[in-house]
Enzyme design. Structure first.
Site, PDB file in Angstrom:
ATOM      1  N   ILE A  99       0.866  -1.222   0.028  1.00  0.00           N
ATOM      2  CA  ILE A  99       0.054  -0.082   0.114  1.00  0.00           C
ATOM      3  C   ILE A  99       0.836   1.314   0.061  1.00  0.00           C
ATOM      4  O   ILE A  99       0.634   2.297  -0.668  1.00  0.00           O
ATOM      5  CB  ILE A  99      -0.904  -0.230   1.265  1.00  0.00           C
ATOM      6  CG1 ILE A  99      -1.852  -1.012   1.202  1.00  0.00           C
ATOM      7  CG2 ILE A  99      -1.656   1.410   1.532  1.00  0.00           C
ATOM      8  CD1 ILE A  99      -2.790  -1.575   2.370  1.00  0.00           C
ATOM      9  N   ASP A 103      13.392   2.943  10.467  1.00  0.00           N
ATOM     10  CA  ASP A 103      12.753   2.092  11.222  1.00  0.00           C
ATOM     11  C   ASP A 103      11.982   2.789  12.404  1.00  0.00           C
ATOM     12  O   ASP A 103      12.279   3.259  13.106  1.00  0.00           O
ATOM     13  CB  ASP A 103      13.835   1.035  11.978  1.00  0.00           C
ATOM     14  CG  ASP A 103      12.986  -0.073  12.555  1.00  0.00           C
ATOM     15  OD1 ASP A 103      11.938  -0.022  13.055  1.00  0.00           O
ATOM     16  OD2 ASP A 103      13.757  -0.977  12.790  1.00  0.00           O
ATOM     17  N   ARG A 133      12.530   0.245   5.401  1.00  0.00           N
ATOM     18  CA  ARG A 133      13.338  -0.275   6.365  1.00  0.00           C
ATOM     19  C   ARG A 133      14.557  -1.459   6.067  1.00  0.00           C
ATOM     20  O   ARG A 133      15.420  -1.598   6.567  1.00  0.00           O
ATOM     21  CB  ARG A 133      12.462  -1.020   7.552  1.00  0.00           C
ATOM     22  CG  ARG A 133      12.983  -1.847   8.572  1.00  0.00           C
ATOM     23  CD  ARG A 133      12.064  -2.398   9.290  1.00  0.00           C
ATOM     24  NE  ARG A 133      11.080  -3.392   8.563  1.00  0.00           N
ATOM     25  CZ  ARG A 133      10.728  -4.370   9.097  1.00  0.00           C
ATOM     26  NH1 ARG A 133      10.513  -4.415  10.622  1.00  0.00           N
ATOM     27  NH2 ARG A 133       9.917  -5.326   8.376  1.00  0.00           N
ATOM     28  N   GLY A 144       3.552  -0.974   8.626  1.00  0.00           N
ATOM     29  CA  GLY A 144       2.968  -1.657   9.639  1.00  0.00           C
ATOM     30  C   GLY A 144       3.125  -3.171   9.598  1.00  0.00           C
ATOM     31  O   GLY A 144       3.478  -3.613   8.533  1.00  0.00           O
ATOM     32  N   LYS A 173      -4.612  -0.389  15.745  1.00  0.00           N
ATOM     33  CA  LYS A 173      -5.196   0.324  14.701  1.00  0.00           C
ATOM     34  C   LYS A 173      -6.232   1.276  15.441  1.00  0.00           C
ATOM     35  O   LYS A 173      -6.479   2.186  14.754  1.00  0.00           O
ATOM     36  CB  LYS A 173      -5.934  -0.531  13.551  1.00  0.00           C
ATOM     37  CG  LYS A 173      -4.573  -1.409  12.775  1.00  0.00           C
ATOM     38  CD  LYS A 173      -3.775  -0.504  12.107  1.00  0.00           C
ATOM     39  CE  LYS A 173      -2.931  -1.257  11.159  1.00  0.00           C
ATOM     40  NZ  LYS A 173      -2.031  -0.027  10.310  1.00  0.00           N
ATOM     41  N   TYR A 181      -3.066  -6.430  16.766  1.00  0.00           N
ATOM     42  CA  TYR A 181      -3.262  -5.601  15.667  1.00  0.00           C
ATOM     43  C   TYR A 181      -4.401  -4.596  15.702  1.00  0.00           C
ATOM     44  O   TYR A 181      -4.243  -3.547  15.230  1.00  0.00           O
ATOM     45  CB  TYR A 181      -3.250  -6.484  14.326  1.00  0.00           C
ATOM     46  CG  TYR A 181      -3.319  -5.911  12.976  1.00  0.00           C
ATOM     47  CD1 TYR A 181      -2.061  -5.200  12.626  1.00  0.00           C
ATOM     48  CD2 TYR A 181      -4.478  -5.770  12.418  1.00  0.00           C
ATOM     49  CE1 TYR A 181      -2.140  -4.614  11.183  1.00  0.00           C
ATOM     50  CE2 TYR A 181      -4.713  -4.954  11.044  1.00  0.00           C
ATOM     51  CZ  TYR A 181      -3.639  -4.293  10.444  1.00  0.00           C
ATOM     52  OH  TYR A 181      -3.385  -3.748   9.317  1.00  0.00           O
TER      53      TYR A 181
HETATM   54  P1  NDP Z   1       3.231  -4.959   3.681  1.00  0.00           P
HETATM   55  O1  NDP Z   1       3.341  -6.215   4.712  1.00  0.00           O
HETATM   56  O2  NDP Z   1       3.043  -5.195   2.097  1.00  0.00           O
HETATM   57  O3  NDP Z   1       4.162  -3.967   3.932  1.00  0.00           O
HETATM   58  C1  NDP Z   1       4.294  -3.485   5.268  1.00  0.00           C
HETATM   59  C2  NDP Z   1       5.387  -2.201   4.801  1.00  0.00           C
HETATM   60  O4  NDP Z   1       5.691  -1.572   6.322  1.00  0.00           O
HETATM   61  C3  NDP Z   1       6.712  -2.707   4.385  1.00  0.00           C
HETATM   62  O5  NDP Z   1       7.361  -1.792   3.551  1.00  0.00           O
HETATM   63  C4  NDP Z   1       7.434  -2.745   5.583  1.00  0.00           C
HETATM   64  O6  NDP Z   1       9.040  -2.776   5.356  1.00  0.00           O
HETATM   65  C5  NDP Z   1       7.006  -1.794   6.545  1.00  0.00           C
HETATM   66  N1  NDP Z   1       7.348  -1.773   7.892  1.00  0.00           N
HETATM   67  C6  NDP Z   1       7.212  -2.834   8.882  1.00  0.00           C
HETATM   68  N2  NDP Z   1       7.859  -2.736   9.972  1.00  0.00           N
HETATM   69  C7  NDP Z   1       8.396  -1.495   9.824  1.00  0.00           C
HETATM   70  C8  NDP Z   1       9.201  -0.838  10.747  1.00  0.00           C
HETATM   71  N3  NDP Z   1       9.634  -1.254  12.043  1.00  0.00           N
HETATM   72  N4  NDP Z   1       9.827   0.233  10.164  1.00  0.00           N
HETATM   73  C9  NDP Z   1       9.506   0.893   8.818  1.00  0.00           C
HETATM   74  N5  NDP Z   1       8.762   0.097   8.008  1.00  0.00           N
HETATM   75  C10 NDP Z   1       8.204  -0.741   8.489  1.00  0.00           C
HETATM   76  O7  NDP Z   1       1.676  -4.375   4.124  1.00  0.00           O
HETATM   77  P2  NDP Z   1       0.627  -3.541   3.444  1.00  0.00           P
HETATM   78  O8  NDP Z   1       1.165  -2.774   2.418  1.00  0.00           O
HETATM   79  O9  NDP Z   1      -0.590  -4.508   3.035  1.00  0.00           O
HETATM   80  O10 NDP Z   1       0.120  -2.699   4.778  1.00  0.00           O
HETATM   81  C11 NDP Z   1       0.523  -1.155   4.542  1.00  0.00           C
HETATM   82  C12 NDP Z   1      -0.235  -0.611   5.985  1.00  0.00           C
HETATM   83  O11 NDP Z   1      -1.681  -0.939   5.601  1.00  0.00           O
HETATM   84  C13 NDP Z   1      -0.113  -1.413   7.226  1.00  0.00           C
HETATM   85  O12 NDP Z   1      -0.180  -0.311   8.242  1.00  0.00           O
HETATM   86  C14 NDP Z   1      -1.180  -2.253   7.422  1.00  0.00           C
HETATM   87  O13 NDP Z   1      -1.418  -2.487   8.733  1.00  0.00           O
HETATM   88  C15 NDP Z   1      -2.240  -1.453   6.832  1.00  0.00           C
HETATM   89  N6  NDP Z   1      -3.293  -2.268   6.354  1.00  0.00           N
HETATM   90  C16 NDP Z   1      -3.189  -3.361   5.459  1.00  0.00           C
HETATM   91  C17 NDP Z   1      -4.320  -4.008   5.176  1.00  0.00           C
HETATM   92  C18 NDP Z   1      -4.119  -5.356   4.214  1.00  0.00           C
HETATM   93  O14 NDP Z   1      -5.185  -5.716   3.765  1.00  0.00           O
HETATM   94  N7  NDP Z   1      -3.135  -5.409   3.433  1.00  0.00           N
HETATM   95  C19 NDP Z   1      -5.713  -3.697   5.674  1.00  0.00           C
HETATM   96  C20 NDP Z   1      -5.730  -2.628   6.476  1.00  0.00           C
HETATM   97  C21 NDP Z   1      -4.573  -2.013   6.746  1.00  0.00           C
HETATM   98  P3  NDP Z   1       9.924  -3.975   5.086  1.00  0.00           P
HETATM   99  O15 NDP Z   1       9.617  -4.317   3.700  1.00  0.00           O
HETATM  100  O16 NDP Z   1      11.163  -3.689   5.575  1.00  0.00           O
HETATM  101  O17 NDP Z   1       9.201  -5.215   5.828  1.00  0.00           O
END
Ligand code: NDP
Length: 234
Positions: A14, A48, A34, A77, A144, A140
């Site tokens: 996203i 991070d 990250r 997240g 949220k 989680y």
């Molecule tokens: P992904 O797992 O595809 O991507 C998560 C992103 O967050 C990655 O870029 C990851 O980095 C980064 N991240 C995780 N932990 C950290 C950290 N400690 N510091 C910096 N970056 C970090 O998830 P989505 O794209 O699906 O989700 C994006 C957001 O949308 C999140 O907040 C999620 O909770 C929310 N969301 C998603 C839904 C879904 O159905 N997919 C539904 C509702 C909300 P890295 O590549 O290094 O791991």
């Protein structure tokens, strides 16, 4: 109007879709990542969100190189799902630390200079489960729903400085985060969504781009669902 935007966790999913949408809307976009590689075509910094030092250093670097980010999208997240009887303190705290405290670290550092600038947009990526709850996601869902209270408190505290603060609440979106669901669970989820399907990352990104736009200047403290009707406005 073109502004400098920062999207956290924007190397995939996203976050990457949001970065692309903000760029398409004419903004200058910094993506934070990250791990792995920063996506091509964007300004980028390592960050991070579980480390205050890392967040502050990333902002220092952005400000020194490109100026003040005025549009902040706290997207990074994680999930660590499990039934509550088996959920350890670490499982709970690590998700709160990344999703809720992480967003706080980013928003706190971002708003410092924006108070003087007297404009800005804080956009938090929440989730439909923050309102509805979700079995197996006590950690989680807590993180949220915490974002809603946080975003609304920012809205009240700094609204007079021209800074808006809103939460976008996606439903189930096609990303790595949901790719672990098996076919049976995917079908159950789709059947429970009035629109009958998962969301694409671009459908979330389009709403974020609107909230970042001048047209959304009078929207603050809002929880904006993009969930195919799953949460029915909650
Ligand atoms: P992904 O797992 O595809 O991507 C998560 C992103 O967050 C990655 O870029 C990851 O980095 C980064 N991240 C995780 N932990 C950290 C950290 N400690 N510091 C910096 N970056 C970090 O998830 P989505 O794209 O699906 O989700 C994006 C957001 O949308 C999140 O907040 C999620 O909770 C929310 N969301 C998603 C839904 C879904 O159905 N997919 C539904 C509702 C909300 P890295 O590549 O290094 O791991």
């Amino acid at each position: 109007m073109s502004s400098l935007a920062l999207v956290t966790g924007a190397n995939r999913g996203i976050g990457l879709a949001i970065a692309k949408a903000l760029k398409a809307a004419g903004h200058d976009v910094v993506v934070s990542y990250r791990s792995g590689e920063a996506p091509e075509g964007f300004k980028s910094v390592l960050m991070d969100v579980t480390s205050t030092q890392s967040v502050d250093a990333a902002f220092d670097s952005i400000e020194a190189q490109w100026g003040l980010p005025e549009i902040i999208v706290a997207n990074a997240g994680i999930t660590k799902d499990g039934l509550v009887m088996r959920m350890s303190d670490e499982d709970f705290q690590s998700v709160i630390d990344a999703n809720l405290t992480g967003a706080f670290r980013v928003a706190r550092r971002a708003t410092k200079p924006l108070l003087k600038l007297k404009r800005g947009r804080l956009i938090f990526v929440g989730s439909v489960v923050g309102a509805t709850g979700s079995a197996g996601q006590v950690n989680y869902a807590s993180s949220k729903s915490g974002l809603v209270g946080m975003a609304r408190s920012f809205a009240r505290e700094i609204g007079s400085r021209g800074i808006t603060s809103n939460v976008i609440a996606p439903g189930f979106v096609e990303t790595d985060m949901t790719s672990t669901l098996d076919e049976k669970r995917r079908s159950e989820i789709s059947a429970s969504v009035p629109l009958g399907r998962f969301c694409t990352p671009d459908e979330i990104a389009a709403v974020v781009a609107f909230i970042a736009s001048p047209q959304a200047s009078y929207i603050t403290g809002a929880l904006i669902p993009v969930d195919g009707g799953l949460g029915m406005g909650h």
